[in-house]
Design a protein around this motif. Structure first.
Motif, PDB file in Angstrom:
ATOM      1  N   LEU A 103       0.832  -1.197   0.000  1.00 40.74           N
ATOM      2  CA  LEU A 103       0.000   0.000   0.000  1.00 40.74           C
ATOM      3  C   LEU A 103       0.871   1.254   0.000  1.00 40.74           C
ATOM      4  CD1 LEU A 103      -2.624  -1.245   2.580  1.00 40.74           C
ATOM      5  CD2 LEU A 103      -3.086  -0.686   0.187  1.00 40.74           C
ATOM      6  N   PRO A 104       0.304   2.405  -0.347  1.00 38.89           N
ATOM      7  CA  PRO A 104       1.092   3.643  -0.357  1.00 38.89           C
ATOM      8  C   PRO A 104       1.755   3.975   0.985  1.00 38.89           C
ATOM      9  CG  PRO A 104      -0.959   3.999  -1.523  1.00 38.89           C
ATOM     10  CD  PRO A 104      -1.046   2.627  -0.879  1.00 38.89           C
ATOM     11  N   ASP A 105       1.168   3.514   2.096  1.00 38.48           N
ATOM     12  CA  ASP A 105       1.769   3.805   3.403  1.00 38.48           C
ATOM     13  C   ASP A 105       2.888   2.838   3.777  1.00 38.48           C
ATOM     14  OD1 ASP A 105       0.518   1.454   4.205  1.00 38.48           O
ATOM     15  OD2 ASP A 105      -0.812   2.408   5.659  1.00 38.48           O
ATOM     16  N   GLY A 106       3.195   1.890   2.882  1.00 35.58           N
ATOM     17  CA  GLY A 106       4.300   0.962   3.125  1.00 35.58           C
ATOM     18  C   GLY A 106       3.885  -0.391   3.664  1.00 35.58           C
ATOM     19  N   THR A 107       2.646  -0.543   4.122  1.00 38.72           N
ATOM     20  CA  THR A 107       2.211  -1.840   4.635  1.00 38.72           C
ATOM     21  C   THR A 107       1.897  -2.778   3.477  1.00 38.72           C
ATOM     22  OG1 THR A 107      -0.097  -1.130   4.807  1.00 38.72           O
ATOM     23  CG2 THR A 107       1.267  -0.881   6.778  1.00 38.72           C
ATOM     24  N   TYR A 108       2.127  -4.057   3.710  1.00 36.74           N
ATOM     25  CA  TYR A 108       1.906  -5.071   2.691  1.00 36.74           C
ATOM     26  C   TYR A 108       0.500  -5.655   2.808  1.00 36.74           C
ATOM     27  CZ  TYR A 108       6.790  -5.147   1.345  1.00 36.74           C
ATOM     28  OH  TYR A 108       8.026  -4.795   0.861  1.00 36.74           O
ATOM     29  N   LEU A 109      -0.075  -6.015   1.668  1.00 33.49           N
ATOM     30  CA  LEU A 109      -1.300  -6.800   1.685  1.00 33.49           C
ATOM     31  C   LEU A 109      -0.935  -8.159   2.248  1.00 33.49           C
ATOM     32  CD1 LEU A 109      -2.186  -4.553  -0.322  1.00 33.49           C
ATOM     33  CD2 LEU A 109      -3.399  -6.321  -1.558  1.00 33.49           C
ATOM     34  N   PRO A 110      -1.856  -8.794   2.955  1.00 27.68           N
ATOM     35  CA  PRO A 110      -1.561 -10.130   3.474  1.00 27.68           C
ATOM     36  C   PRO A 110      -1.173 -11.069   2.331  1.00 27.68           C
ATOM     37  CG  PRO A 110      -3.591  -9.287   4.419  1.00 27.68           C
ATOM     38  CD  PRO A 110      -3.190  -8.329   3.329  1.00 27.68           C
ATOM     39  N   ALA A 111      -0.282 -11.990   2.607  1.00 30.61           N
ATOM     40  CA  ALA A 111       0.230 -12.905   1.587  1.00 30.61           C
ATOM     41  C   ALA A 111      -0.867 -13.792   1.008  1.00 30.61           C
ATOM     42  CB  ALA A 111       1.353 -13.762   2.173  1.00 30.61           C
ATOM     43  N   HIS A 112      -2.000 -13.906   1.703  1.00 29.06           N
ATOM     44  CA  HIS A 112      -3.089 -14.774   1.238  1.00 29.06           C
ATOM     45  C   HIS A 112      -4.154 -14.010   0.431  1.00 29.06           C
ATOM     46  CE1 HIS A 112      -4.241 -13.266   5.236  1.00 29.06           C
ATOM     47  NE2 HIS A 112      -5.477 -13.256   4.760  1.00 29.06           N
ATOM     48  N   PHE A 113      -3.784 -12.846  -0.128  1.00 30.12           N
ATOM     49  CA  PHE A 113      -4.740 -12.090  -0.941  1.00 30.12           C
ATOM     50  C   PHE A 113      -5.126 -12.890  -2.186  1.00 30.12           C
ATOM     51  CE2 PHE A 113      -0.927 -11.073  -3.275  1.00 30.12           C
ATOM     52  CZ  PHE A 113      -1.360 -10.937  -4.582  1.00 30.12           C
ATOM     53  N   TRP A 169      -8.428  -8.923  -2.992  1.00 36.59           N
ATOM     54  CA  TRP A 169      -9.302  -9.205  -1.858  1.00 36.59           C
ATOM     55  C   TRP A 169      -8.602 -10.183  -0.939  1.00 36.59           C
ATOM     56  CZ3 TRP A 169     -12.335 -13.801  -0.879  1.00 36.59           C
ATOM     57  CH2 TRP A 169     -13.347 -13.636   0.072  1.00 36.59           C
ATOM     58  N   GLU A 170      -8.921 -10.099   0.318  1.00 30.80           N
ATOM     59  CA  GLU A 170      -8.369 -11.057   1.265  1.00 30.80           C
ATOM     60  C   GLU A 170      -9.495 -11.683   2.072  1.00 30.80           C
ATOM     61  OE1 GLU A 170      -6.730  -8.901   4.983  1.00 30.80           O
ATOM     62  OE2 GLU A 170      -6.353  -7.585   3.273  1.00 30.80           O
ATOM     63  N   ALA A 171      -9.313 -12.930   2.426  1.00 33.86           N
ATOM     64  CA  ALA A 171     -10.295 -13.658   3.229  1.00 33.86           C
ATOM     65  C   ALA A 171      -9.531 -14.515   4.240  1.00 33.86           C
ATOM     66  CB  ALA A 171     -11.165 -14.521   2.327  1.00 33.86           C
ATOM     67  N   GLY A 172     -10.235 -15.394   4.914  1.00 33.68           N
ATOM     68  CA  GLY A 172      -9.616 -16.239   5.931  1.00 33.68           C
ATOM     69  C   GLY A 172      -8.876 -17.435   5.370  1.00 33.68           C
ATOM     70  N   ASP A 173      -8.624 -17.450   4.085  1.00 28.75           N
ATOM     71  CA  ASP A 173      -7.910 -18.550   3.434  1.00 28.75           C
ATOM     72  C   ASP A 173      -6.403 -18.312   3.588  1.00 28.75           C
ATOM     73  OD1 ASP A 173      -6.953 -20.544   1.791  1.00 28.75           O
ATOM     74  OD2 ASP A 173      -7.753 -19.690  -0.061  1.00 28.75           O
ATOM     75  N   TYR A 174      -5.888 -18.578   4.771  1.00 29.04           N
ATOM     76  CA  TYR A 174      -4.501 -18.224   5.084  1.00 29.04           C
ATOM     77  C   TYR A 174      -3.465 -19.076   4.365  1.00 29.04           C
ATOM     78  CZ  TYR A 174      -6.830 -15.499   8.611  1.00 29.04           C
ATOM     79  OH  TYR A 174      -7.659 -14.601   9.242  1.00 29.04           O
ATOM     80  N   ASP A 175      -3.867 -20.217   3.826  1.00 27.85           N
ATOM     81  CA  ASP A 175      -2.934 -21.080   3.110  1.00 27.85           C
ATOM     82  C   ASP A 175      -2.799 -20.701   1.637  1.00 27.85           C
ATOM     83  OD1 ASP A 175      -2.402 -22.596   5.381  1.00 27.85           O
ATOM     84  OD2 ASP A 175      -4.148 -23.875   5.019  1.00 27.85           O
ATOM     85  N   HIS A 176      -3.606 -19.752   1.197  1.00 31.40           N
ATOM     86  CA  HIS A 176      -3.598 -19.346  -0.213  1.00 31.40           C
ATOM     87  C   HIS A 176      -2.405 -18.429  -0.484  1.00 31.40           C
ATOM     88  CE1 HIS A 176      -4.729 -16.793  -3.660  1.00 31.40           C
ATOM     89  NE2 HIS A 176      -5.258 -17.899  -4.121  1.00 31.40           N
TER      90      HIS A 176
END
Length: 152
Positions: A20-30, A60-67
């Motif tokens: 994101l523009p503020d430097g934070t990453y989207l979760p790896a499971h997006f 988009w991100e959801a609770g699919d943490y293994d994705h």
């Protein structure tokens, strides 16, 4: 960033990361939930008819943490979308859910894809009579505005 640039960037990656523009990453499971063609046909405030077409990615991100979306899988999605996007090398716009759906530009820093801020603008400044100095002032105010700072 254009579609061709994204394909070239994906070809050399081991992992796909968006920041994101503020430097934070989207979760790896997006997930990439949509790749679409967005056309806008409009009249600006000066009465000029305009058209704009972009390739739109919805992340988009959801609770699919293994994705984890591998670069080759993303390239496959882009190849599938060619029948919708057509032959043009379009600019990419990214949608990502925050407090509301955010629309971003896209850049690549050699390692990560970076969601860049988009801003509105008057496309008919000469017709509106807005001086250049008035256009620069709001951007300066926004850049220096902080929560609790009294400028917002």
């Amino acid at each position: 960033m254009k579609i061709s640039e994204m394909k070239q960037s994906l070809a050399g990656l081991d992992a796909v990361n968006f920041r994101l523009p503020d430097g934070t990453y989207l979760p790896a499971h997006f997930h990439v939930t949509e790749v679409g063609l967005v056309s806008k046909h409009f009249i600006d405030c000066g009465g000029v008819e305009r058209r704009e077409t972009v390739a739109n990615f919805q992340l988009w991100e959801a609770g699919d943490y293994d994705h984890r979306l591998a670069p080759q899988k993303f390239l496959h999605i882009l190849r599938l979308s060619e029948k919708i996007l057509g032959p043009d090398d379009l600019d990419i716009e990214v949608e990502y859910q925050q407090a509301t759906i955010g629309k971003f530009g896209l850049a690549f820093d050699g390692t990560d894809f970076v969601l860049t801020q988009k801003q509105t603008a008057c496309l008919a400044q000469d017709a509106c009579g807005i001086p250049d100095s008035a256009l620069a002032l709001p951007q300066l105010q926004v850049a220096g505005c902080t929560p609790g700072g009294g400028c917002c």
